[in-house]
Scaffold this active site. Structure first.
Site, mmCIF file in Angstrom:
data_model
loop_
_atom_site.group_PDB
_atom_site.id
_atom_site.type_symbol
_atom_site.label_atom_id
_atom_site.label_comp_id
_atom_site.label_asym_id
_atom_site.label_seq_id
_atom_site.Cartn_x
_atom_site.Cartn_y
_atom_site.Cartn_z
ATOM 1 C CB SER A 89 -0.978 -0.029 1.167
ATOM 2 O OG SER A 89 -2.152 0.659 0.815
ATOM 3 C CG ASP A 127 5.414 4.603 -12.707
ATOM 4 O OD1 ASP A 127 5.964 3.510 -12.910
ATOM 5 O OD2 ASP A 127 4.174 4.731 -12.649
ATOM 6 C CE LYS A 132 -5.865 -2.413 0.690
ATOM 7 N NZ LYS A 132 -5.965 -1.054 0.192
#
Length: 444
Positions: free
Chosen positions: A298, A309, A323
């Site tokens: 998470s 990214d 998650k």
């Protein structure tokens, strides 16, 4: 740097099943149709039958609580009802401090074993030592208690005393030690310098203290190692079950100069929220390697996904938990609080990690020692019964083994990262270049 009040939680502070939470004052509900109220009247009839005719008198409060939880857990594994005690426990965990003794403990032979007293806490000042076995708490035997029950007994109001009966190796009889509870601040970040040239920062969880602890850790590393000798930083997110969303954003932003960190998207398009990084890299652009495994869930996946990214860090290890949902906490007064899934979150490239997890740039497995083989299973969000199906989820699923050796010398993933920094190993994904991140990712 982004600095916000702690309004949002993402991740699990208890266990690897990772719960994501956004605090909310409440959301207005639309009126239900007539058929719904007919169904509710059936529930009322059943409740009355059980209350009046069950073979033994049931606990009516528990009946209602379990009925509510049955409804919520039928939706997904992360929606639930928290009674007043559970809600207060959650608030305590996110604050990162509580009234207690200041010891890290485990269970051994039905006794509480002290792993280590935390420096400058009531336990260390009272003389509690690593390896001590706690056999009694205020005269009551520990045998027969679960670890969490024993821990609950040791916590309490500040300035209140507690008597511990200690079995200590080398002592000819048990010791009685009285400790006065105080506020215990749980360290959210641990750090050290590896080999004199690499900063190691482990984020344990995302509490209200995480960003401040991270800032202090990086500042100390920079003070200990001259800039021309410091090769970079290892950001260890393994076994990190999550926590506050704003802290995940701030931790990401600590290494970024620009770009979207994460977005959350709810049932309606107007509920979409985007969070962006601002100028100010605490590490002065030094290379970063992020370590993840099946215990990274998470909020830790938000950090790993953002830095991956935006090409700010190389992610190394094994696939993360996966998650990717967000829960809203709706206070219910003295009754507790409702935790309800209301959104999914997305990495800067627009990817949902729900049921898929973060795939590392460099996959490095950490073998289990012989005594743990067959005892630790690779689990992830995709293996949870009733989980929300991720848009990119496949049969491959998410998650991996969640194990980190206690000794750094045995930590293959960490040592692989150190070899990359020192040029012993090479990989095309290290070091990454933020300038090569997709333009669309940065301009969102």
């Amino acid at each position: 740097m982004i600095r916000r009040a702690s309004l949002v939680i993402v991740g699990a502070l208890l266990g690897a099943t990772a719960m994501s939470v956004i605090y909310s004052a409440g959301v207005p509900a639309q009126a239900a149709g007539p058929s719904t109220y007919r169904e509710l009247s059936i529930f009322g009839d059943v409740f009355e039958r059980v209350r009046a005719q069950y073979v033994t008198p049931p606990d009516e409060e528990k009946l209602v609580e379990n009925a509510i939880n049955g409804m919520l857990t039928s939706l997904d594994p992360h929606s639930s009802f928290m009674n007043a005690k559970d809600a207060e426990d959650m608030r305590t965990q996110t604050r990162g401090e509580f009234g207690g003794l200041g010891i890290e403990v485990t269970m051994e032979n039905e006794l509480v074993k002290v792993i280590a007293p935390i420096d400058d806490t009531p336990a260390s000042k009272a003389g509690i030592l690593a390896g001590d076995l706690i056999s009694e708490i205020d005269g009551a035997p520990v045998r027969g208690l679960k670890l969490e029950d024993a821990v609950e007994k040791m916590r309490g109001g500040i300035n209140t005393p507690i008597k511990l009966t200690i079995i200590r190796q080398g002592a000819d009889k048990p010791l009685d030690i009285t400790v006065v509870r105080d506020i215990i601040a749980v360290r959210a970040v641990k750090s050290r310098v590896e080999g004199g040239d690499v900063g190691y920062v482990r984020v344990i969880s995302f509490t209200e203290k995480t960003y401040d602890d991270l800032e202090k850790a990086i500042k100390k590393i920079k003070a200990d190692v001259p800039a021309d000798k410091l090769k970079g930083y290892v950001l260890d997110l393994r076994l990190n079950p999550g926590g506050l969303l704003d802290q995940a954003i701030n931790v990401s932003d600590a290494f970024l100069e620009r770009g979207e960190v994460v977005s959350t998207r709810g049932r309606n398009a107007e509920e979409t929220r985007r969070f962006n990084a601002g100028p100010g890299d605490l590490t002065d652009g030094k290379p970063v390697i992020v370590l993840v495994n099946g215990g990274s869930a998470s909020a830790s996946e938000i950090v790993a996904g953002a830095l991956q990214d935006l090409r700010r860090a190389t992610v190394l290890g094994t696939r993360s938990f996966g998650k990717g949902s967000v829960q809203t906490i709706i206070p219910l007064g003295d009754a507790g609080a409702l935790r309800l899934t209301t959104a999914l979150y997305y990495t800067p490239s627009g990817k949902s990690i729900q049921g898929t997890g973060i795939q590392p740039d460099i996959k490095v497995d950490q073998p289990l020692p012989p005594e743990l083989q067959g005892k630790i299973r690779a689990e992830g969000e995709s293996s949870l019964r009733g989980h929300i199906q991720g848009s990119a989820e496949t049969d491959e699923g998410s998650g991996s083994a969640a194990y980190v050796p206690p000794e750094a010398k045995d930590d293959i993933q960490l040592n692989y990262a150190l070899d990359l920094f020192r040029g012993v190993k090479k990989d095309s994904s290290f070091p990454p270049s933020p300038d090569k991140a997709a333009a669309a990712t940065i301009k969102k």
